[in-house]
Design a protein around this motif. Structure first.
Motif, short mmCIF file in Angstrom:
data_model
loop_
_atom_site.label_atom_id
_atom_site.label_comp_id
_atom_site.label_asym_id
_atom_site.label_seq_id
_atom_site.Cartn_x
_atom_site.Cartn_y
_atom_site.Cartn_z
N GLU A 1 -1.54 -10.83 -3.76
CA GLU A 1 -1.50 -9.43 -3.35
C GLU A 1 -1.58 -8.50 -4.55
O GLU A 1 -0.70 -8.47 -5.40
CB GLU A 1 -0.19 -9.15 -2.57
N ASN A 2 -2.69 -7.76 -4.64
CA ASN A 2 -2.87 -6.78 -5.71
C ASN A 2 -3.11 -5.37 -5.19
O ASN A 2 -3.09 -4.41 -5.96
CB ASN A 2 -4.04 -7.19 -6.62
N ALA A 3 -3.38 -5.28 -3.89
CA ALA A 3 -3.72 -3.97 -3.32
C ALA A 3 -2.57 -2.98 -3.48
O ALA A 3 -1.40 -3.29 -3.21
CB ALA A 3 -4.06 -4.13 -1.83
N GLY A 4 -2.90 -1.78 -3.96
CA GLY A 4 -1.92 -0.71 -4.08
C GLY A 4 -1.00 -0.81 -5.28
O GLY A 4 -0.10 0.03 -5.45
N LYS A 5 -1.19 -1.83 -6.11
CA LYS A 5 -0.31 -2.00 -7.27
C LYS A 5 -0.89 -1.31 -8.50
O LYS A 5 -2.07 -0.96 -8.55
CB LYS A 5 -0.07 -3.49 -7.53
N THR A 6 -0.06 -1.12 -9.50
CA THR A 6 -0.44 -0.36 -10.69
C THR A 6 -1.49 -1.10 -11.50
O THR A 6 -1.32 -2.27 -11.85
CB THR A 6 0.79 -0.12 -11.57
N GLU A 7 -2.57 -0.42 -11.80
CA GLU A 7 -3.63 -1.03 -12.60
C GLU A 7 -3.21 -1.02 -14.07
O GLU A 7 -2.69 -0.02 -14.58
CB GLU A 7 -4.95 -0.29 -12.42
N VAL A 8 -3.47 -2.13 -14.74
CA VAL A 8 -3.11 -2.25 -16.15
C VAL A 8 -4.29 -1.79 -17.00
O VAL A 8 -5.39 -2.34 -16.89
CB VAL A 8 -2.74 -3.71 -16.49
N THR A 9 -4.08 -0.77 -17.83
CA THR A 9 -5.15 -0.23 -18.68
C THR A 9 -4.94 -0.56 -20.14
O THR A 9 -5.85 -0.40 -20.95
CB THR A 9 -5.26 1.28 -18.50
N GLU A 10 -3.74 -1.03 -20.50
CA GLU A 10 -3.44 -1.36 -21.89
C GLU A 10 -2.34 -2.39 -21.93
O GLU A 10 -1.39 -2.35 -21.13
CB GLU A 10 -3.00 -0.10 -22.65
N VAL A 11 -2.46 -3.35 -22.83
CA VAL A 11 -1.44 -4.39 -22.99
C VAL A 11 -1.08 -4.51 -24.47
O VAL A 11 -1.97 -4.71 -25.31
CB VAL A 11 -1.94 -5.76 -22.44
N ARG A 12 0.21 -4.38 -24.77
CA ARG A 12 0.68 -4.60 -26.15
C ARG A 12 1.05 -6.06 -26.34
O ARG A 12 0.90 -6.60 -27.43
CB ARG A 12 1.89 -3.71 -26.46
N GLY A 13 1.56 -6.71 -25.26
CA GLY A 13 1.87 -8.13 -25.34
C GLY A 13 3.34 -8.46 -25.41
O GLY A 13 3.72 -9.57 -25.81
N GLY A 14 4.22 -7.52 -25.02
CA GLY A 14 5.64 -7.81 -24.99
C GLY A 14 6.06 -8.37 -23.64
O GLY A 14 5.71 -7.83 -22.59
N PHE A 15 6.81 -9.47 -23.63
CA PHE A 15 7.28 -10.10 -22.39
C PHE A 15 8.79 -10.23 -22.43
O PHE A 15 9.38 -10.53 -23.48
CB PHE A 15 6.66 -11.49 -22.21
#
Length: 593
Positions: free
Chosen positions: A336-350
């Motif tokens: 399920e991805n519908a309606g979720k926040t699109e990722v435009t940038e990733v720094r790489g912190g988890f």
């Protein structure tokens, strides 16, 4: 053609497959109606021929004006000549509609497979899904084509013949309505006796196929141990069974064909004699032409009825294939991805906060053993974290959580401070690359494999990635350089060469997050050294998760996480962990952790 998303709107599961077929052909319904009309006209010689033949015979016998003879012949010649253009039009209308339907369903199946969860794909074999896309859709296409061609022909002959009989010789209509179905039913009863023998022969052929596959797979073992004669004896026994089963089936088919032919011809002679006697004695005003017409219609209508009854297995098989495709098109396990926040940038912190994951064991909604439990870890952007531990410790599950193939069943996993359950994972994966243990390449050129999904990448970018992956030196020696076809799954390259192309594919994407899953475990020492150099360039500046059994490949990681039974046993650098003398030291020394 239907849109890629359109076919998914229908409720396939639980829906009657005939309704599904109507839905699939909704865009071509006018073409299909036109195809039926064209077929009726082009097929008319079959049921008009006995009537025209009767008119010609009556003209000769009763010495009617010769103009009737020329008129009858002219009508017959006209409908025969227009058959060719009408048949081409019919093929364009019907077969075009069927092909468009098949293409739309295959597109919908491929779209659905891209949307289904990795858990679904891990349970359902690739062979099964391939069969649904290729064979099941082909079966549906063949069902529609055969039913349309054969079924329409039989229906038009039945309707046309019965209408002509009802108008020309109505006294014989009740006879046809009783005799034709009874004769067809008897023929079908004879044919049904062959079903079990056909099934036996099919099973023998399937066993032969399995034996051939087994023999080819074991060729190296067979030849290495001098067992060629044993393998051939084993195959000969299977071939003899297929031969015996095939001969029995041929004899039964021959018996059926002969009995059916004798029965229908005896019936035809009896009917011909009866109708001739009626005409001879002047009963009901039956003419000699009517006798020939009725005799011809008896054979034609009986054959048409038998044909319609014989379509039942074809239709049943086709509808079952509709249901089979529907199992995928309505499978509920979607990512399920519908309606979720699109990722435009990733720094790489988890940040793993008490993350746990329990796989469904597939039984009555129950759950199995926890693959990961209470996993708490903070990974800084650009950090390299290695996961080590015995098989089944949970390392691959952690990687799948990072990729987003699975979700935590407990706890939270954050990417750059955002809960990953709120993110559109498709957009996130644009910033991620995976280098797996098995080098996954497709049948295509070196350039196509390296720049896969990067249509804008030019030759300079491809060559730069190959250089950084220590692959340019061998690519330049290939016969066609970047345009060299690597073969199915990269079969024309060595293991080390394949893995370096995969690393080049990862480099050209310039990912922010990198997953290395046993990336060097299947390589020889020289290839591993080249790949390790390439990986060092790939890892630089990127958040990297590494899984490896060879501890020598992870000693340079910023931190090493030792896992045991799904939980973290200890964390530290290579030197710190060895100094502690704990679980990592046991793994390093080859002892149980």
């Amino acid at each position: 053609m239907a849109t890629r998303e359109g076919p998914l709107d229908h409720r396939y599961r639980g829906e009657h497959p005939v309704r599904t077929l109507v839905y699939l052909f909704r865009a071509d319904r006018r073409r299909l109606a036109a195809a039926v009309l064209v077929f009726t006209v082009k097929h008319s010689p079959i049921w008009l021929l006995p009537l025209i033949t009767a008119a010609i015979i009556d003209t000769v016998v009763q010495q009617l004006p010769v103009s009737r003879l020329w008129g009858s012949a002219g009508v017959l010649l006209f409908i025969l000549l227009i058959n060719y253009p009408l048949h081409l039009l019919y093929v364009r209308l019907l077969y075009g509609s069927v092909r468009r339907m098949g293409t739309a369903v295959r597109s919908a199946l491929c779209t659905r497979m891209q949307q289904l969860s990795i858990g679904y794909h891990s349970r359902v074999s690739a062979g099964v899904l391939q069969t649904k896309v290729v064979r099941d859709v082909e079966t549906v296409e063949q069902m529609v084509q055969q039913t349309a061609e054969t079924g329409l022909g039989a229906v038009t002959v039945l309707i046309g013949g019965l209408v002509i009989i009802g108008v020309r010789t109505p006294e014989f209509l009740p006879v046809f309505l009783v005799v034709v179905p009874a004769a067809a039913l008897l023929v079908m009863r004879l044919r049904s006796r062959l079903r079990s023998h056909n099934e036996d022969f099919r099973q023998e052929v399937e066993l032969l196929s399995a034996r051939v596959t087994e023999m080819t797979r074991l060729i190296t073992v067979t030849r290495a141990h001098g067992l060629e004669r044993d393998a051939l004896n084993r195959m000969d026994r299977t071939l003899r069974r297929v031969l015996g089963s095939g001969l029995r089936l041929d004899l039964l088919n021959g018996s059926f064909a002969s009995l059916a032919w004798v029965f229908l011809n005896v019936l035809g002679i009896a009917f011909l004699t009866g109708s001739a006697l009626i005409s001879y004695y002047g009963v009901w005003g039956i003419t000699p032409g009517d006798v020939v017409m009725l005799s011809a219609f008896l054979t034609t209508l009986t054959t048409s009825t038998t044909t319609l009854m014989g379509l039942a297995p074809v239709i049943s098989k086709g509808l079952e294939s509709v249901r089979s495709a529907g199992e995928v098109l309505q499978a509920p396990e979607l990512e399920e991805n519908a309606g979720k926040t699109e990722v435009t940038e990733v720094r790489g912190g988890f940040e793993f906060r008490g993350v746990g994951h329990v796989y469904d064991d597939g039984g009555d909604g129950g759950q199995g053993r926890a693959a990961v439990r209470d996993f708490t870890l903070t990974v800084q952007p650009g950090e390299t974290v290695a996961l080590v531990g015995a098989s089944g410790a949970g390392k691959s599950t952690v990687l799948n959580l990072v990729i987003g193939f699975i979700r935590p069943t407990s706890g939270r996993l954050l990417l750059d401070g955002q809960d990953m359950s709120t993110l559109d994972l498709r957009s996130y994966r644009r910033f991620l690359s995976v280098v797996p243990q098995e080098s996954i390449l497709f049948e295509g050129t070196v350039r196509e494999n390296v720049a896969y999904g990067m249509a804008e990448a030019g030759d300079d970018a491809v060559r730069r990635a190959l250089h950084d992956a220590n692959a340019l030196e061998f690519v330049d020696r290939l016969p066609d350089g970047l345009d060299t076809v690597v073969g199915d799954r990269g079969s024309r390259l060595s293991g080390g060469q394949r893995q370096r192309l995969v690393i080049a594919r990862a480099l050209i994407r310039d990912p922010r997050v990198l997953i290395l899953d046993e990336a060097t475990s299947a390589l020889d020492t020289r290839s591993e050294a080249l790949v390790q150099q390439a990986l060092a360039r790939l890892v630089a500046g990127r958040t990297t998760f590494v899984v490896a059994h060879r501890l020598s490949t992870v000693r340079g990681a910023d931190r090493i996480v030792v896992m045991r039974d799904g939980a973290i046993a200890e964390i530290g650098t290579h030197d710190e962990l060895l100094a502690r003398g704990g679980a990592y030291t046991a793994l390093h020394d080859g002892r149980p952790a």
